[in-house]
Design an enzyme around this catalytic site. Structure first.
Site, PDB file in Angstrom:
ATOM      1  N   ASP A 126     -20.406 -13.083 -17.610  1.00  0.00           N
ATOM      2  CA  ASP A 126     -20.156 -11.928 -16.729  1.00  0.00           C
ATOM      3  C   ASP A 126     -19.170 -12.264 -15.607  1.00  0.00           C
ATOM      4  O   ASP A 126     -18.473 -11.404 -15.080  1.00  0.00           O
ATOM      5  CB  ASP A 126     -21.448 -11.448 -16.065  1.00  0.00           C
ATOM      6  CG  ASP A 126     -22.680 -11.499 -16.938  1.00  0.00           C
ATOM      7  OD1 ASP A 126     -22.729 -12.353 -17.841  1.00  0.00           O
ATOM      8  OD2 ASP A 126     -23.608 -10.722 -16.712  1.00  0.00           O
ATOM      9  N   ASP A 143     -21.369 -12.164  -7.722  1.00  0.00           N
ATOM     10  CA  ASP A 143     -21.131 -10.755  -8.059  1.00  0.00           C
ATOM     11  C   ASP A 143     -20.306  -9.975  -7.053  1.00  0.00           C
ATOM     12  O   ASP A 143     -20.108  -8.769  -7.216  1.00  0.00           O
ATOM     13  CB  ASP A 143     -22.472 -10.049  -8.277  1.00  0.00           C
ATOM     14  CG  ASP A 143     -23.130 -10.510  -9.562  1.00  0.00           C
ATOM     15  OD1 ASP A 143     -22.439 -10.570 -10.575  1.00  0.00           O
ATOM     16  OD2 ASP A 143     -24.336 -10.808  -9.537  1.00  0.00           O
TER      17      ASP A 143
HETATM   18  N1  GLY Z   1     -24.140  -9.086 -14.630  1.00  0.00           N
HETATM   19  C1  GLY Z   1     -25.407  -8.689 -15.035  1.00  0.00           C
HETATM   20  C2  GLY Z   1     -25.481  -7.853 -16.257  1.00  0.00           C
HETATM   21  O1  GLY Z   1     -24.556  -7.589 -16.951  1.00  0.00           O
HETATM   22  O2  GLY Z   1     -26.580  -7.441 -16.549  1.00  0.00           O
END
Ligand code: GLY
Length: 417
Positions: free
Chosen positions: A179, A114
């Site tokens: 994601d 992330d």
């Molecule tokens: N990347 C985590 C979410 O979208 O909840």
């Protein structure tokens, strides 16, 4: 306001009155930023501890926070940068700088994928708007940290360190989630900032692998794909935050659409444009998209053929919760994508984005000043399977909403010049 709009576009001869002659767009943009200024002024007055990042609100409407290691830390400084971009107010620049620089040590964070969200939304905007050289170095180091999670046999960046199936059948050690497409912008940026093409090459490889393995023929996406690191083979395709393994989790759809649109922007390779268009069409033509264009948290909730493996109690929800965050991300992506297509398709993408933004800016989704943990938007969903953050504000919904408003404003202005 007139001066801000003009200087953003570098078009000094442009008369601001013509912007005011597009009442719908102008008022949606103006009212969105007006609420942002009110809410974030409250937030800045109350939230002074730079190690606690505003993320959502508790059931009493009080702001809730996360620590520096959480994936959402970069969104709050990012929101402040967007308000600065719109207003050019020094107050916002000073706050955005302070909050951005509080994330400095994350440039060495290799614990998860992330770092793209954390550093591009904060330092990426900071660099774009200030050109501060120190930020360039932070961004390149952040990209290096992300690169440590790439495995060439798999051809993708590892998202989480492990993933346990809801079915309880297996634990995997190389999960890649949709994601992750959002982290690629940091890699493309790092190549441009450093001249080192390896960041960009990894981003393209990750996108190719994701396109091959995450998407179904209708361009709905699996959330999690688990890989065998010795062979690169896919071991399973499942969900973590969606309704079922075979469903289309709305935020996942949004991340994919946004991610592939930005990969097309950076590569100009037609296959990525074609994919992004199909993803957009999945959304805009979906028969399960409500009339106000704010999606349910998953497109397939309660439908035949979709069976959750987590503990789901349909009686708990009188109405299927919406996800304003998925809507905001989608509107931003559709606005960018509309710039790469033409004709009826362009019109449809723009009109859908506008419909989303008009819904989000209505009282149904926009909070009263002083409420909602000082966030703008209500009605997002973090993760229903994890029983967390259901029908709440989320900082990333605000971030992509403000980004969409700026994109809409730039687009309308460009069309007028
Ligand atoms: N990347 C985590 C979410 O979208 O909840």
């Amino acid at each position: 306001m007139k001066i801000n709009v003009i200087s953003m576009l570098g078009a000094t001869l442009f008369a601001a009155q013509s912007f005011a002659s597009i009442p719908d767009t102008a008022s949606v943009v103006r009212s969105g930023f007006s609420v942002a200024e009110k809410q974030y002024s409250y937030m800045l007055n109350e939230v002074t501890d730079l190690s606690r990042y505003p993320r959502s609100a508790d059931p009493n409407g009080k702001t809730s926070f996360t620590g520096i290691g959480d994936w959402t830390g970069g969104f709050w400084p990012g929101c402040l940068w967007y308000v600065y971009e719109y207003t050019k107010g020094e107050k916002w620049k000073e706050a955005a700088t302070r909050w951005t620089e509080s994330l400095d040590k994350n440039q060495y964070n290799t614990a998860h994928h992330d770092i793209g969200f954390m550093m591009n939304c904060s330092y990426g905007n900071a660099y774009r708007l200030t050109g501060n050289e120190a930020y360039r170095k932070v961004l390149v180091q952040s990209a290096k940290s992300l690169m440590t999670r790439f495995n060439p046999t798999v051809g993708a960046i590892k998202s989480w360190n492990s993933f346990s199936s809801w079915s309880g059948k297996a634990v995997y050690d190389y999960p890649v989630i949709i994601d992750n497409m959002m982290n690629l912008e940091l890699l493309f940026l790092a190549s441009k900032l450093s001249g080192d093409q390896s960041f960009r090459n990894v981003a393209i490889r990750h996108a190719e692998t994701t396109l091959k393995n995450h998407y179904r023929p209708d361009y709905s996406s699996y959330h999690v794909v688990n890989y065998d690191t010795r062979t690169g083979k896919v071991l399973s395709k499942e969900t973590a935050q969606g309704f079922s393994d075979n469903s289309a989790w709305s935020r996942g759809q949004a991340w994919g659409l946004y991610g592939f649109t930005s990969v097309y922007r950076e590569t100009r390779q037609k296959r990525f444009l074609t994919a992004a268009i199909k993803m957009a069409e999945y959304f805009v033509n979906n028969k399960n998209l409500p009339a106000d264009k704010i999606p349910y948290w998953d497109f397939n909730v309660n439908q035949e053929g979709y069976k959750p493996n987590w503990k789901y109690d349909p009686a708990r929800f009188k109405e299927i919760p919406r996800d304003a965050s998925a809507a905001a991300i989608t509107s931003s992506a559709l606005l960018e994508l509309s710039g790469y297509v033409s004709g009826a398709r362009k019109k449809l993408f723009v009109s859908t984005a506008k419909e989303i933004l008009s819904s989000l800016s209505s009282a149904a989704y926009t909070a009263q000043a002083g409420t909602n943990g000082y966030f703008i938007l209500k009605h997002s969903v973090g993760s229903i399977p994890h029983n967390g953050e259901i029908d709440v504000p989320l900082v990333y919904a605000d971030y992509y909403y403000l980004e969409s408003l700026l994109r809409l404003q730039h687009m309308e202005m460009k069309d007028k010049i």
